[in-house]
Enzyme design. Sequence first.
Site, PDB file in Angstrom:
ATOM      1  N   CYS A 113       4.888   3.769  -0.068  1.00 15.49           N
ATOM      2  CA  CYS A 113       4.974   4.862   0.909  1.00 15.49           C
ATOM      3  C   CYS A 113       4.198   6.105   0.493  1.00 15.49           C
ATOM      4  CB  CYS A 113       6.432   5.220   1.172  1.00 15.49           C
ATOM      5  SG  CYS A 113       7.417   3.839   1.800  1.00 15.49           S
ATOM      6  N   HIS A 255       6.718  12.250   4.345  1.00 14.20           N
ATOM      7  CA  HIS A 255       6.848  10.818   4.614  1.00 14.20           C
ATOM      8  C   HIS A 255       8.054  10.612   5.514  1.00 14.20           C
ATOM      9  CE1 HIS A 255       7.528   6.608   4.265  1.00 14.20           C
ATOM     10  NE2 HIS A 255       8.471   6.694   3.340  1.00 14.20           N
ATOM     11  N   ASN A 285      10.295   3.881   9.520  1.00 11.22           N
ATOM     12  CA  ASN A 285       9.536   4.084   8.287  1.00 11.22           C
ATOM     13  C   ASN A 285       8.298   3.187   8.336  1.00 11.22           C
ATOM     14  OD1 ASN A 285       8.519   4.080   5.679  1.00 11.22           O
ATOM     15  ND2 ASN A 285      10.521   4.052   4.693  1.00 11.22           N
TER      16      ASN A 285
END
Length: 328
Positions: A113, A255, A285
């Site tokens: 990520c 993020h 996500n």
Amino acid sequence: MYRSKVSGVGSYLPEKILSNHDLEKIVETSHEWIVQRTGIVNRHVLADEEGNSDMCVRAAQRALEDANLKIEDIDMICVATISGDYKMPATACLVQKKLGAKNVMSFDLNAACSGFIYSLHIADQFVRTGVYKNVMIIGSENLTRMLNYKDRETCILFGDGAGCFIISRSPEGDKGEIMTSLAHAEGSLYELLWASGGGTKEPISQKVIDTGSQYMIMNGREIFKNATRTMAACCKEAMENTGVTPDQLDWVVPHQANMRITEAVSNFLKFPMERIVSTVHETGNTSSASIPLAFDAAYKDGRIKRGQLIMVTAFGAGLTSGAAILRF
């Protein structure tokens, strides 16, 4: 040394949507349970006949248009991803072919990520040192094909999508600049979020398939704690590097992992939620794609404007983390 800037932004989300109500039919969960714990409502799913590289190309084309550049102007392509089309070659090489780029450095980067921050950090160095003038960085993930839909701890979280920045040499007199970028990792915590099977240490076998070890495993409680800690620490470091204070920032684009994590970082930095870009409710996500996707969404709807001061930050499996401050 030159200055680098973000000259173009683009993104792509697949048309198909997987809602919380759809997931209720697949795994033992509920819309209310997911929203309460994550803030996620929908996530996008790539069409069966397409691959990660196809999303990359669409995002890249939009970024080139925004930057008013042609593919011939690009000196390097970096794709941050953990879900490339193939184990080899790099997805970036497929993107190079599909875009029509010729003989330019093209490679993939795996920092989960945090991948987009890592790629921005690398691109910044290439441009600052004068090696290249225009570097294309893409964060793109096709995670829905890597999930165990029997594990509600992970399958509710992730979606597909791609986002792209063009990092260019900032012309004389242009105020646009990547003021600082940084990246870190704490390898000692790798088992908090990982997939043990499917690599060369434990190749795909009937045992791996039977145990499901090719799927990601996450210690949610520890990930939440460490995500909040590392993102806040990276933000603090970036501000110390530049002398920027929270009140000077126009936006923070973190993020997009979990709304609760975003709120915790907001509290730690004493930075108002109304100036934090959040799209996690609509995308879930998307790992390395989440920052450019959220950034482009806010750019397109007019929240983010040229000349504004913006901080981006991320954490991911590894555990990796990073941040950057830029004058857009």
